[in-house]
Design an enzyme around this catalytic site. Structure first.
Site, short mmCIF file in Angstrom:
data_model
loop_
_atom_site.label_atom_id
_atom_site.label_comp_id
_atom_site.label_asym_id
_atom_site.label_seq_id
_atom_site.Cartn_x
_atom_site.Cartn_y
_atom_site.Cartn_z
N ARG A 16 -4.14 -9.08 1.37
CA ARG A 16 -3.46 -8.52 2.56
C ARG A 16 -3.04 -9.63 3.48
O ARG A 16 -3.78 -10.60 3.66
CB ARG A 16 -4.46 -7.66 3.35
CG ARG A 16 -4.60 -6.28 2.86
CD ARG A 16 -5.56 -5.56 3.74
NE ARG A 16 -4.87 -4.92 4.83
CZ ARG A 16 -5.48 -4.28 5.81
NH1 ARG A 16 -6.79 -4.23 5.86
NH2 ARG A 16 -4.80 -3.69 6.75
N SER A 36 -5.92 -7.92 -4.46
CA SER A 36 -4.88 -6.90 -4.32
C SER A 36 -4.31 -6.92 -2.91
O SER A 36 -4.94 -7.39 -1.97
CB SER A 36 -5.48 -5.53 -4.60
OG SER A 36 -6.40 -5.21 -3.57
N LYS A 37 -3.12 -6.37 -2.78
CA LYS A 37 -2.45 -6.28 -1.48
C LYS A 37 -3.26 -5.45 -0.48
O LYS A 37 -3.09 -5.52 0.72
CB LYS A 37 -1.08 -5.61 -1.64
CG LYS A 37 -0.05 -6.50 -2.31
CD LYS A 37 0.84 -7.18 -1.26
CE LYS A 37 1.87 -8.10 -1.84
NZ LYS A 37 1.36 -9.27 -2.54
N ARG A 38 -4.13 -4.64 -1.02
CA ARG A 38 -4.92 -3.74 -0.19
C ARG A 38 -6.10 -4.47 0.47
O ARG A 38 -6.61 -4.07 1.49
CB ARG A 38 -5.45 -2.62 -1.10
CG ARG A 38 -5.92 -1.35 -0.46
CD ARG A 38 -6.43 -0.41 -1.53
NE ARG A 38 -7.40 -1.04 -2.42
CZ ARG A 38 -8.67 -1.24 -2.13
NH1 ARG A 38 -9.15 -0.85 -0.98
NH2 ARG A 38 -9.47 -1.85 -2.99
#
Ligand code: GLU
Length: 497
Positions: A267, A261-263
């Site tokens: 990232r 995930s982008k989190r």
């Protein structure tokens, strides 16, 4: 292949990012494995920018990427900026090469111009899908044309793409260095585009041409490229070129098998720098995301990784991006930093938090140099340094109301603090030992345990109940500031007198 013996002949590997986004841990793991392999074998690590998708190319993605590689210490032997014998290393600067080689494939009958308009391609795709005709893609309409028909189209100046003519039968397979033998039936493959109508090559073409012209011996890349590999091999065949060894890394997932995930895992990598991860810790962590030297070794500096790295050590199953583990590894590396190094690396975080000036004064530097080692053991990220060391820099410190209530409210707090203050005042020498002695003396006089004096004194001097040892803390804080803080705390929090 013996894992630790250099391979015969010079190894040449590449990292070939498309500058369409900011690279994340998955991308940099690929870069790292290529770099480690090159360094292990005494080969060359090449950086190639695959900027053939003009619409999706972001102008700041390439600088970002180079910054990330430099930060992680992944230096390239050939590529943008450093040059090299197989340049240029940016695909947008190699268009004439792709055109020449596409023409060569057309001349060999292994590629052809396709004039089908977009609407037709979409209709064909939809119809084939509806009829469940594999492959869903292109129906080879233009492949069947006679030479005369082709000439006619060309003369009319209609826009075209160049497509590869996939053999209509047979199989294409390879021995993947990580996954073993993989094979595809050629019937599963449609005739992919080599050159687009804007004159730019596709990934499928430029990647093969460049790997060949740049003398790449091993292609180490992400799993997502497995289905493209039969296409690549067929192109090598059509040119009569020797293909490289292919090694497809397995997926990285987040805990629970979820997609990155982008989190977290997806990232942009430099976010991790902003939070105070050390590049050598991140390199160590990325190395273990799909590779193991065997045994339980986990902490390995770059030089050790280079020594131990092998393609055989790459695991074929997915690995998990585990932030807890990254934090743990980072903490280990932070604890290993020597004081001067810790200071240089942590100072920017203190600056950003406003605890020291952008150009720190001599006394700020000294305070940072003396206080940071006291919180070093508790740091998992350098970004935590301001929070843990804040009370050394801010006068008055921020008082935690619960700490005040617990330790400065009770009836005996005044006596403790007044006596401690007086004992401190009398000290000619201010260091860990003299402070400790004074505190213990006060405790003895009051017939209390040392802890009963230590707690309220800590809260008065630092505002909190936790932190490094009190005596070393006060030694760093200095006599004057310690006394001023105790006075201040007495005035503000301790009633009476
Ligand atoms: N440009 C491709 C990417 O961004 C390269 C894939 C490969 O290594 O072949 O992932």
């Amino acid at each position: 292949m013996n894992s630790n013996a250099p391979l015969p002949g010079p190894v040449r590997v590449r990292f070939a990012p498309s500058p369409t986004g900011y690279p994340h841990a998955g991308n940099l793991r690929t870069a790292l494995y290529n770099w480690l392999f090159a360094r292990h074998c005494g080969g060359r690590f090449i950086l190639r920018i695959e900027d053939t998708d003009r619409e999706r190319t972001l102008p700041d993605a390439e600088p970002y990427l180079k910054e990330a590689l430099r930060w992680l210490g992944l230096d390239w032997d050939e590529g943008p900026e450093v040059g090299g014998p197989a340049g240029p290393y940016r695909q947008s600067e190699r268009l004439d090469i792709y055109h020449r080689l596409a023409d060569e494939l057309i001349a060999r009958g292994a590629a052809y111009r396709c004039y089908c308009p977009r609407e037709r391609l979409e209709a064909v795709r939809a119809a084939r899908r509806a009829a469940n005709l594999h492959p869903y893609g292109y129906d080879r309409h233009c492949r069947a044309w006679s030479e005369a028909e082709r000439q006619e189209r060309a003369a009319a100046g209609a826009p075209f793409v160049v497509r590869f003519a996939i053999p209509l039968a047979g199989e294409t397979g390879w021995e993947d260095a990580i996954r073993g033998y993989i094979t595809y039936s050629n019937r599963e493959l449609d005739d992919h585009v080599l050159l687009k109508s804007d004159g730019y090559p596709t990934y499928q073409f430029a990647n093969v041409v460049d790997d060949h012209l740049m003398g790449i011996t091993h292609v180490i890349r992400a799993e997502e490229w497995v289905p493209s590999t039969p296409r690549h091999l067929l192109e090598y065949q059509a040119f009569g070129w020797e293909p490289p060894v292919f090694a497809h890394l397995s997926l990285i997932t987040e805990p629970g098998g979820k997609k990155l995930s982008k989190r977290l895992g997806a990232r942009p990598i430099l976010d991790y720098r902003e939070e105070g991860y050390l590049p050598e810790a991140l390199v160590n962590f990325l190395a273990l995301l799909g590779w193991s030297p065997g045994g339980n070794r986990e902490i390995m500096a770059p030089a050790e990784l280079i020594e131990l790295f092998s393609l055989e050590g790459i695991v074929p199953h997915p690995s998990t991006f585990d932030l807890e583990k990254l934090d743990w590894i980072n903490g280990v590396y932070i604890r290993k930093l020597r004081p001067a190094d810790l200071l240089e690396r942590a100072l920017p975080f203190l600056q950003r938090a406003g605890l020291v000036h952008t150009l720190p004064t001599e006394s700020e530097r000294e305070l940072a140099a003396r206080s940071l080692p006291l919180v070093q053991d508790r740091l998992r990220r350098l970004g935590e340094a301001p929070e843990l060391a804040e009370f050394f820099f801010r006068d008055p410190p921020e008082y935690d109301p619960r700490a005040v209530q617990k330790w400065l409210d009770p009836i005996e707090a005044r006596a403790i603090l007044v006596r401690t203050r007086d004992a401190f005042r009398r000290l000619d020498q201010w260091n860990e030992a003299t402070v400790e002695e004074a505190v213990r003396r006060v405790a003895a006089e009051l017939e209390m345990r040392a802890a009963d004096v230590i707690h309220p004194t800590r809260v008065a001097a630092t505002g909190r109940t936790e932190g490094p040892g009190l005596f070393e803390t006060l030694a760093v804080l200095g006599k004057e500031r310690t006394l001023a803080r105790i006075e201040d705390a007495l005035r503000r929090f301790v009633p009476g007198g």
